[in-house]
Design a protein around this motif. Structure first.
Motif, PDB file in Angstrom:
ATOM      1  N   ALA B   9       0.838  -1.201   0.000  1.00 14.53           N
ATOM      2  CA  ALA B   9       0.000   0.000   0.000  1.00 14.53           C
ATOM      3  C   ALA B   9       0.874   1.253   0.000  1.00 14.53           C
ATOM      4  O   ALA B   9       0.607   2.236  -0.704  1.00 14.53           O
ATOM      5  N   LEU B  10       1.932   1.204   0.785  1.00 19.74           N
ATOM      6  CA  LEU B  10       2.839   2.344   0.835  1.00 19.74           C
ATOM      7  C   LEU B  10       3.498   2.545  -0.522  1.00 19.74           C
ATOM      8  O   LEU B  10       3.584   3.658  -1.037  1.00 19.74           O
ATOM      9  N   GLU B  11       3.922   1.440  -1.126  1.00 25.90           N
ATOM     10  CA  GLU B  11       4.540   1.510  -2.446  1.00 25.90           C
ATOM     11  C   GLU B  11       3.596   2.136  -3.460  1.00 25.90           C
ATOM     12  O   GLU B  11       3.995   2.936  -4.306  1.00 25.90           O
ATOM     13  N   ALA B  12       2.332   1.767  -3.327  1.00 26.19           N
ATOM     14  CA  ALA B  12       1.346   2.267  -4.282  1.00 26.19           C
ATOM     15  C   ALA B  12       1.103   3.757  -4.090  1.00 26.19           C
ATOM     16  O   ALA B  12       0.849   4.494  -5.039  1.00 26.19           O
ATOM     17  N   ALA B  13       1.199   4.201  -2.846  1.00 24.36           N
ATOM     18  CA  ALA B  13       0.864   5.592  -2.556  1.00 24.36           C
ATOM     19  C   ALA B  13       1.996   6.550  -2.938  1.00 24.36           C
ATOM     20  O   ALA B  13       1.759   7.686  -3.300  1.00 24.36           O
ATOM     21  N   ARG B  14       3.212   6.081  -2.863  1.00 25.69           N
ATOM     22  CA  ARG B  14       4.314   7.027  -3.024  1.00 25.69           C
ATOM     23  C   ARG B  14       4.608   7.330  -4.488  1.00 25.69           C
ATOM     24  O   ARG B  14       4.315   6.534  -5.379  1.00 25.69           O
ATOM     25  N   LYS B  15       5.199   8.472  -4.681  1.00 23.37           N
ATOM     26  CA  LYS B  15       5.674   8.840  -6.009  1.00 23.37           C
ATOM     27  C   LYS B  15       7.141   8.437  -6.109  1.00 23.37           C
ATOM     28  O   LYS B  15       7.733   7.978  -5.134  1.00 23.37           O
ATOM     29  N   PRO B  16       7.756   8.632  -7.277  1.00 21.24           N
ATOM     30  CA  PRO B  16       9.171   8.275  -7.396  1.00 21.24           C
ATOM     31  C   PRO B  16      10.006   9.027  -6.361  1.00 21.24           C
ATOM     32  O   PRO B  16       9.710  10.163  -6.027  1.00 21.24           O
ATOM     33  N   ALA B  17      11.060   8.381  -5.877  1.00 23.79           N
ATOM     34  CA  ALA B  17      11.928   9.009  -4.881  1.00 23.79           C
ATOM     35  C   ALA B  17      12.652  10.194  -5.508  1.00 23.79           C
ATOM     36  O   ALA B  17      12.826  10.267  -6.723  1.00 23.79           O
ATOM     37  N   ARG B  18      13.040  11.129  -4.656  1.00 19.93           N
ATOM     38  CA  ARG B  18      13.832  12.273  -5.129  1.00 19.93           C
ATOM     39  C   ARG B  18      15.255  12.137  -4.608  1.00 19.93           C
ATOM     40  O   ARG B  18      15.466  11.852  -3.434  1.00 19.93           O
ATOM     41  N   TYR B  19      16.216  12.377  -5.485  1.00 22.07           N
ATOM     42  CA  TYR B  19      17.630  12.331  -5.109  1.00 22.07           C
ATOM     43  C   TYR B  19      18.178  13.738  -5.150  1.00 22.07           C
ATOM     44  O   TYR B  19      18.126  14.396  -6.183  1.00 22.07           O
ATOM     45  N   LEU B  20      18.697  14.196  -4.032  1.00 19.54           N
ATOM     46  CA  LEU B  20      19.111  15.596  -3.935  1.00 19.54           C
ATOM     47  C   LEU B  20      20.592  15.709  -3.603  1.00 19.54           C
ATOM     48  O   LEU B  20      21.115  14.941  -2.785  1.00 19.54           O
ATOM     49  N   PRO B  21      21.273  16.682  -4.206  1.00 20.86           N
ATOM     50  CA  PRO B  21      22.666  16.962  -3.819  1.00 20.86           C
ATOM     51  C   PRO B  21      22.659  17.860  -2.581  1.00 20.86           C
ATOM     52  O   PRO B  21      21.632  18.454  -2.253  1.00 20.86           O
ATOM     53  N   PRO B  22      23.798  17.974  -1.902  1.00 21.25           N
ATOM     54  CA  PRO B  22      23.875  18.859  -0.734  1.00 21.25           C
ATOM     55  C   PRO B  22      23.495  20.281  -1.120  1.00 21.25           C
ATOM     56  O   PRO B  22      23.877  20.751  -2.189  1.00 21.25           O
ATOM     57  N   GLY B  23      22.760  20.939  -0.271  1.00 21.42           N
ATOM     58  CA  GLY B  23      22.375  22.319  -0.543  1.00 21.42           C
ATOM     59  C   GLY B  23      21.102  22.462  -1.343  1.00 21.42           C
ATOM     60  O   GLY B  23      20.568  23.558  -1.481  1.00 21.42           O
ATOM     61  N   ALA B  24      20.584  21.357  -1.866  1.00 18.39           N
ATOM     62  CA  ALA B  24      19.363  21.436  -2.669  1.00 18.39           C
ATOM     63  C   ALA B  24      18.170  21.792  -1.795  1.00 18.39           C
ATOM     64  O   ALA B  24      18.078  21.361  -0.644  1.00 18.39           O
ATOM     65  N   ILE B  25      17.273  22.584  -2.344  1.00 17.59           N
ATOM     66  CA  ILE B  25      16.067  22.978  -1.627  1.00 17.59           C
ATOM     67  C   ILE B  25      14.961  21.977  -1.933  1.00 17.59           C
ATOM     68  O   ILE B  25      14.634  21.751  -3.107  1.00 17.59           O
ATOM     69  N   VAL B  26      14.389  21.388  -0.902  1.00 22.24           N
ATOM     70  CA  VAL B  26      13.278  20.461  -1.104  1.00 22.24           C
ATOM     71  C   VAL B  26      12.014  21.252  -1.412  1.00 22.24           C
ATOM     72  O   VAL B  26      11.282  20.969  -2.343  1.00 22.24           O
ATOM     73  N   TYR B  27      11.776  22.266  -0.587  1.00 19.83           N
ATOM     74  CA  TYR B  27      10.688  23.209  -0.876  1.00 19.83           C
ATOM     75  C   TYR B  27      11.015  24.534  -0.210  1.00 19.83           C
ATOM     76  O   TYR B  27      11.787  24.583   0.741  1.00 19.83           O
ATOM     77  N   HIS B  28      10.407  25.588  -0.760  1.00 22.29           N
ATOM     78  CA  HIS B  28      10.644  26.922  -0.227  1.00 22.29           C
ATOM     79  C   HIS B  28       9.554  27.321   0.750  1.00 22.29           C
ATOM     80  O   HIS B  28       8.429  26.812   0.680  1.00 22.29           O
ATOM     81  N   GLN B  29       9.904  28.261   1.606  1.00 22.87           N
ATOM     82  CA  GLN B  29       8.901  28.849   2.483  1.00 22.87           C
ATOM     83  C   GLN B  29       7.841  29.528   1.614  1.00 22.87           C
ATOM     84  O   GLN B  29       8.170  30.111   0.585  1.00 22.87           O
ATOM     85  N   GLU B  30       6.589  29.407   2.012  1.00 21.30           N
ATOM     86  CA  GLU B  30       5.457  30.020   1.304  1.00 21.30           C
ATOM     87  C   GLU B  30       5.108  29.328   0.002  1.00 21.30           C
ATOM     88  O   GLU B  30       4.315  29.830  -0.776  1.00 21.30           O
ATOM     89  N   GLU B  31       5.732  28.183  -0.237  1.00 20.66           N
ATOM     90  CA  GLU B  31       5.377  27.413  -1.414  1.00 20.66           C
ATOM     91  C   GLU B  31       4.116  26.629  -1.092  1.00 20.66           C
ATOM     92  O   GLU B  31       3.945  26.187   0.040  1.00 20.66           O
ATOM     93  N   PRO B  32       3.227  26.434  -2.075  1.00 22.64           N
ATOM     94  CA  PRO B  32       2.055  25.604  -1.777  1.00 22.64           C
ATOM     95  C   PRO B  32       2.496  24.174  -1.463  1.00 22.64           C
ATOM     96  O   PRO B  32       3.543  23.728  -1.927  1.00 22.64           O
ATOM     97  N   ASP B  33       1.686  23.530  -0.653  1.00 17.84           N
ATOM     98  CA  ASP B  33       2.090  22.226  -0.143  1.00 17.84           C
ATOM     99  C   ASP B  33       1.037  21.186  -0.421  1.00 17.84           C
ATOM    100  O   ASP B  33      -0.131  21.401  -0.163  1.00 17.84           O
ATOM    101  N   ASP B  34       1.438  20.072  -0.960  1.00 14.99           N
ATOM    102  CA  ASP B  34       0.496  18.958  -0.914  1.00 14.99           C
ATOM    103  C   ASP B  34       1.152  17.598  -0.906  1.00 14.99           C
ATOM    104  O   ASP B  34       0.526  16.620  -1.266  1.00 14.99           O
ATOM    105  N   VAL B  35       2.380  17.533  -0.476  1.00 13.55           N
ATOM    106  CA  VAL B  35       3.002  16.228  -0.319  1.00 13.55           C
ATOM    107  C   VAL B  35       3.714  16.150   1.026  1.00 13.55           C
ATOM    108  O   VAL B  35       4.044  17.163   1.624  1.00 13.55           O
ATOM    109  N   ALA B  36       3.941  14.922   1.471  1.00 16.89           N
ATOM    110  CA  ALA B  36       4.755  14.683   2.654  1.00 16.89           C
ATOM    111  C   ALA B  36       6.029  13.985   2.200  1.00 16.89           C
ATOM    112  O   ALA B  36       6.052  13.318   1.162  1.00 16.89           O
ATOM    113  N   PHE B  37       7.077  14.169   2.982  1.00 18.44           N
ATOM    114  CA  PHE B  37       8.355  13.544   2.635  1.00 18.44           C
ATOM    115  C   PHE B  37       8.810  12.637   3.759  1.00 18.44           C
ATOM    116  O   PHE B  37       8.555  12.906   4.933  1.00 18.44           O
TER     117      PHE B  37
END
Lengths: 232, 232
Positions: B9-37
């Motif tokens: 069920a978890l596998e079905a719910a999730r989207k593809p994983a994200r791979y980030l380099p150091p310093g990468a922004i996952v999301y910005h302040q005041e950005e609209p939100d609709d996912v959990a990480f």
DNA sequence: CGGTTCATTGATCGTGGTCAACTCGAGTGG
DNA sequence: CCACTCGAGTTGACCACGATCAATGAACCG
């Protein structure tokens, strides 16, 4: 209002309400925990103390606040709760909470909403204490509590609110000394920005006060908003 | 491990994983939100910025952390998330989260545990910044992160941990300036308490370091403990 | 190579803490 | 009824912790 059945379940789960005078301790830091509280009326605060007695106010609780439950599996409270005014508490044992969450998804949603919102309140305070100057911290706290109490944004000139805080409590919430809080309140008064006397705040220059508080834009909605979940 | 069905069920719910380099922004302040990480590997941090650019680190995220969801009904993020090391994120849309919570009570419990735990972490930081002196704040932060990384209490002399922090980041987390953080680290070094160089911490005198950090007794268990819920 | 970013150190300054004294009520008990 | 205490608030004098400004070095990278 999700129906009489839900309300009845809540009634069944809760223990008798607790009536507290101002200054009463709801629970102490390091006390074992197995109930959750819902603040029916009055104000309260959560505090955390260091071994040497220094104390930090973590957040202020207004009617509707849910507090008390620690992460499950952790035995002890990491903070203490204290009434600031006469207060009425609804007491729900942990098992009751779990049962309600299982059977009434809206209850679960609302609980999670409360916890996430409280985390955001704490985050705002953290930024305030870490980054703002003394007068900004005091302004921020007054603005936050005024808006939460009035449930309105923006503030208007002439707004008056009762905030049941002593200067010592403001000091513990802002990371300042009571003496310096006194000086900052005097400055706000002399600059004709706001008056806080006898636990009443009067806003003279809302624009100036908000400028001092330098709020991130998403916070006001959080303070004045209500839960999107209508249960209870 | 609550079974293959739950994992599926978890596998079905999730989207593809994200791979980030150091310093990468996952999301910005005041950005609209609709996912959990869910942080699979690497370190990250949540920060909150004031309109004028001052920035506060709200908390550090280690593998296993859940973050991102704002109180439902609130459109915008109150904080930004940034990777400190190469990081892998599991991304779950809000509807997916809700569905999982509804169908797998253990998932719901674990999620709530994570959120409550994060609130306690933030509370500890708040007390630190509000009440401790500069050197105590630095000591506290080093102790917290060392214990969370090592998952062990107490610390022992000679313990060494990689902490992916620049002095600037430590400054943003402690409410100090980077210059002063540098001086405090030098003092810890000169006093033979701990050495932090090249993003590695070496504990020389665990007792002295813990004394400086002056921890409330309930925190260490919180830092080293794992979720009592075994799902996922 | 110039151009980053990060770390380091010294000199100076100012915000906010510390110490002390005093006022003003609200109890409380002789 | 008045002395007493206790907590909250107020103000001034002084000082120190940590910020600010400035210069330099080391590592890394296009």
């Amino acid at each position: 209002m999700r129906g009489a059945a839900a309300l009845a379940a809540l009634e069944a789960a809760r223990k008798p309400a607790r009536y507290l005078p101002p200054g009463a301790i709801v629970y102490h830091q390091e006390e074992p925990d197995d109930v959750a509280f819902n603040l029916i009326s009055g104000w309260a605060m959560l505090t955390q103390s260091l071994p040497d007695g220094r104390r930090q106010v973590l957040r202020f609780l207004l009617p509707g606040a849910v507090f008390g439950p620690t992460p499950q599996g952790q035995a002890l409270h990491g903070s203490a709760a204290e009434a600031l005014t006469p207060a009425v508490l609804c007491v729900i044992p942990r098992e009751g909470m779990t049962a309600l969450r299982r059977h009434w998804p809206e209850f679960d949603d609302r609980l999670m909403w409360c916890i996430e919102r409280d985390a955001e309140l704490a985050a705002g305070l953290l930024t305030s204490i870490g980054q703002r100057t003394a007068i900004e911290r005091v302004a921020y706290l007054l603005v936050e509590l005024a808006m939460r109490a009035l449930r309105r944004f923006p503030l208007r000139n002439g707004d008056t609110v009762a905030l049941p805080l002593t200067q010592t409590v403001i000091a513990e919430a802002t990371g300042l000394t009571a003496v310096h809080v006194n000086r900052m309140l005097r400055e706000l008064r002399q600059r004709q920005v706001a008056i806080f006397l006898q636990r009443r705040l009067t806003v003279l220059d809302a624009a100036a006060l908000l400028a001092l508080a330098s709020l991130p834009p998403e916070l006001p909605a959080l303070w004045t908003g209500t839960s999107p979940f209508s249960f209870a």
